[in-house]
Scaffold this motif. Structure first.
Motif, PDB file in Angstrom:
ATOM      1  N   TYR A  41       0.837  -1.205   0.000  1.00  0.00           N
ATOM      2  CA  TYR A  41       0.000   0.000   0.000  1.00  0.00           C
ATOM      3  C   TYR A  41       0.872   1.256   0.000  1.00  0.00           C
ATOM      4  O   TYR A  41       0.648   2.188  -0.771  1.00  0.00           O
ATOM      5  N   ASN A  45       1.208   3.972  -3.102  1.00  0.00           N
ATOM      6  CA  ASN A  45       0.655   5.302  -2.842  1.00  0.00           C
ATOM      7  C   ASN A  45       1.739   6.346  -2.587  1.00  0.00           C
ATOM      8  O   ASN A  45       1.461   7.394  -2.010  1.00  0.00           O
ATOM      9  N   SER A  61      -2.682   7.230   6.942  1.00  0.00           N
ATOM     10  CA  SER A  61      -3.327   6.338   5.971  1.00  0.00           C
ATOM     11  C   SER A  61      -3.811   5.025   6.583  1.00  0.00           C
ATOM     12  O   SER A  61      -4.552   4.288   5.928  1.00  0.00           O
ATOM     13  N   GLU A  63      -6.023   4.176   8.607  1.00  0.00           N
ATOM     14  CA  GLU A  63      -7.478   3.948   8.654  1.00  0.00           C
ATOM     15  C   GLU A  63      -8.018   3.485   7.302  1.00  0.00           C
ATOM     16  O   GLU A  63      -9.112   2.937   7.223  1.00  0.00           O
ATOM     17  N   ASN A  64      -7.255   3.689   6.221  1.00  0.00           N
ATOM     18  CA  ASN A  64      -7.676   3.272   4.878  1.00  0.00           C
ATOM     19  C   ASN A  64      -7.131   1.903   4.494  1.00  0.00           C
ATOM     20  O   ASN A  64      -7.329   1.458   3.368  1.00  0.00           O
ATOM     21  N   ILE A  65      -6.416   1.266   5.404  1.00  0.00           N
ATOM     22  CA  ILE A  65      -5.772  -0.011   5.101  1.00  0.00           C
ATOM     23  C   ILE A  65      -6.484  -1.131   5.848  1.00  0.00           C
ATOM     24  O   ILE A  65      -6.564  -1.124   7.077  1.00  0.00           O
ATOM     25  N   ASN A  66      -6.990  -2.098   5.084  1.00  0.00           N
ATOM     26  CA  ASN A  66      -7.608  -3.279   5.673  1.00  0.00           C
ATOM     27  C   ASN A  66      -6.911  -4.518   5.114  1.00  0.00           C
ATOM     28  O   ASN A  66      -6.844  -4.692   3.905  1.00  0.00           O
ATOM     29  N   ASN A  83      -7.445  -4.392   1.219  1.00  0.00           N
ATOM     30  CA  ASN A  83      -8.652  -3.660   0.822  1.00  0.00           C
ATOM     31  C   ASN A  83      -9.467  -4.454  -0.194  1.00  0.00           C
ATOM     32  O   ASN A  83      -9.845  -3.954  -1.253  1.00  0.00           O
TER      33      ASN A  83
END
Length: 130
Positions: A41, A45, A61, A63-66, A83
């Motif tokens: 990621y 990015n 970032s 919180e945007n990584i699953n 994600n």
């Protein structure tokens, strides 16, 4: 039930964890793959440029990584998803190997990955290695 197996590279921890998980009929979780997914990621990015991690941007970032895992019956392996996208092959590349240690050293990243590991463990038993 959460079982964690740790040890040096090449010691057989992944093999042992996979066999144990299969026998116990629980999820096998490769914690190293989680950090590799975060590294992917960050690289995609532009959070890592020329080997330098922009720590503040990465932390923002998170919180945007699953990161999640799904068992592939045909291959008999647990595959890593970032994600909701299967990144199992991508995270095993040299590009990731050269940068993952910089990512895994960041405290906030480690806290996020541990939180995900605990969440996975809540749902059912898990054998972790890494």
């Amino acid at each position: 039930m959460i079982i964690a197996i740790d040890g040096p590279s090449g010691s057989g921890k992944s093999t042992t964890a996979k066999i144990l998980a299969r026998r116990l009929k629980v999820t096998h979780l490769d914690t190293g793959a989680m950090y590799r997914a975060v590294c992917l990621y960050a690289l995609k990015n532009n959070i890592v440029i020329d080997g330098i991690v922009n720590k503040a941007v990465l932390i923002d970032s998170l919180e945007n990584i699953n990161v999640s895992f799904n068992y592939n019956d045909k291959k008999s392996i647990s595959e890593t998803f970032l994600n909701c996208v299967n990144v199992e092959n991508e995270i095993r590349s040299l590009w990731i190997s050269e940068n993952v240690s910089k990512i895994s050293k960041i405290k906030e990243v480690r806290l996020k990955m541990v939180a995900i590991q605990k969440e996975i463990g809540k749902n059912k038993g898990v054998v972790m290695d890494g």
